[in-house]
Design an enzyme around this catalytic site. Structure first.
Site, PDB file in Angstrom:
ATOM      1  N   CYS A 137      -4.798   5.817  -4.179  1.00  0.00           N
ATOM      2  CA  CYS A 137      -4.053   4.676  -3.930  1.00  0.00           C
ATOM      3  C   CYS A 137      -2.383   4.775  -4.762  1.00  0.00           C
ATOM      4  CB  CYS A 137      -4.815   3.990  -5.229  1.00  0.00           C
ATOM      5  SG  CYS A 137      -3.740   2.049  -5.659  1.00  0.00           S
ATOM      6  N   GLU A 149     -10.071  -0.117  -6.071  1.00  0.00           N
ATOM      7  CA  GLU A 149      -9.251  -1.037  -5.305  1.00  0.00           C
ATOM      8  C   GLU A 149      -9.409  -1.981  -4.986  1.00  0.00           C
ATOM      9  OE1 GLU A 149      -5.938  -0.065  -1.247  1.00  0.00           O
ATOM     10  OE2 GLU A 149      -7.388   1.762  -2.293  1.00  0.00           O
ATOM     11  N   HIS A 203      -1.876  -5.078 -10.723  1.00  0.00           N
ATOM     12  CA  HIS A 203      -2.835  -3.564 -11.242  1.00  0.00           C
ATOM     13  C   HIS A 203      -3.599  -3.799 -12.562  1.00  0.00           C
ATOM     14  CE1 HIS A 203      -2.727  -1.022  -7.828  1.00  0.00           C
ATOM     15  NE2 HIS A 203      -1.346  -1.500  -7.067  1.00  0.00           N
ATOM     16  N   CYS A 255       0.763  -1.456   0.080  1.00  0.00           N
ATOM     17  CA  CYS A 255       0.278  -0.087  -0.056  1.00  0.00           C
ATOM     18  C   CYS A 255       1.245   1.447   0.275  1.00  0.00           C
ATOM     19  CB  CYS A 255      -1.113  -0.463   1.501  1.00  0.00           C
ATOM     20  SG  CYS A 255      -1.612   1.676   1.702  1.00  0.00           S
ATOM     21  N   GLY A 284      -1.396   2.047  -7.125  1.00  0.00           N
ATOM     22  CA  GLY A 284      -2.076   2.409  -8.321  1.00  0.00           C
ATOM     23  C   GLY A 284      -1.501   3.722  -9.349  1.00  0.00           C
TER      24      GLY A 284
END
Length: 269
Positions: free
Chosen positions: A209, A200, A151, A74, A212
């Site tokens: 994110c 997410e 992703h 994260c 991301g």
């Protein structure tokens, strides 16, 4: 027993952070995490972050999404923990060890090297990760990138016009992604700017994110759409992402302490 926590956020992506580097607390089950993350009956957060001791890093960062599932990485939480630690640090995660340091623009994080092979994402079978021959309604031919977590990135004319609340869960749970996937819809504004929205995995629509933003920047750079350093603008604000000649990704942006508090362990049994 009372447990102290710090509520933090990175561009609106929010976390409950518990510092257990002394390794004194009982295990947090997925059920307990879900209760703490619930915005009606708990503290409320997108991710629950537990800091534990590590023999090889400043600490081990255990990351749970709001659904209780443990995940590999994260980016926004990494900046939050970097702020909390207050000095250059290394964080051991399931996705690898990353480094954080204070920066004039907030916290800078060395996110490591992207993984681009189909089996590194992972995907269910071999295919070109730069233009996957797949589509879901208006979203077609995504780029797949793993930056500690998986992703899928779709480049579209207007990311705000995509019904991500409908398409996000369909793509997240598609069988082609055996570990599920984070869904990114991005619009390239110029050679140094990208607008981005993210569904997410295990959370849903999010204001920001970090992983991301990193994955989307790498995808845009691989396709030749941008320079090797870009500003990624999310609903919660901008992040600066660079992909260096050493193949390592650097993410820089703010992190904020919202408040501190404590809860009784037995209240979330």
């Amino acid at each position: 027993m009372r447990v102290e926590f710090t509520k933090m956020h990175g561009l609106g992506n929010d976390f409950v952070v518990i510092d257990d580097r002394a390794d004194r607390l009982p295990a947090f089950t997925p059920e307990r995490v879900r209760m703490l993350a619930d915005r009606h009956v708990g503290i409320g957060c997108d991710q629950f972050i537990l800091l534990k001791p590590s023999a090889d890093a400043t600490c081990r960062m255990v990351i749970h999404n709001a659904d209780g599932g443990e995940v590999e990485a994260c980016g926004n939480a990494s900046r939050a923990v970097g702020l909390l630690l207050g000095e250059p640090a290394t964080l051991q995660t399931l996705g690898g060890t990353i480094a954080t340091r204070p920066d004039s623009a907030g916290i800078s994080v060395d996110m490591g090297e992207p993984r681009l092979g189909w089996d590194e994402i992972p995907l269910a079978y071999a295919m070109d990760t730069l233009a996957m021959p797949l589509g879901w309604d208006e979203l077609e031919q995504p780029v797949a990138v793993n930056v500690g977590n998986p992703h899928a990135i779709f480049f579209v004319p207007d990311c705000d016009a995509v019904p991500l609340e409908q398409l996000g869960p369909q793509i997240e749970h598609d069988a082609v992604f055996p570990e599920r996937v984070n869904v990114n819809v991005a619009t390239v504004v110029g050679r140094e700017t990208i607008r981005l929205r993210v569904w997410e995995r295990g959370v849903g629509l999010t204001r920001a994110c970090g992983t991301g933003a990193c994955a989307t920047a790498v995808a845009a750079m691989r396709r030749g759409l941008t320079e090797r350093e870009v500003t990624v603008i999310l609903p919660g604000g901008p992040l600066r992402i660079g992909w260096g000649a050493d193949n390592r990704i650097t993410m820089t942006g703010p992190a904020t302490v919202s408040f501190r508090g404590s809860f009784a362990w037995d209240d979330f049994a």
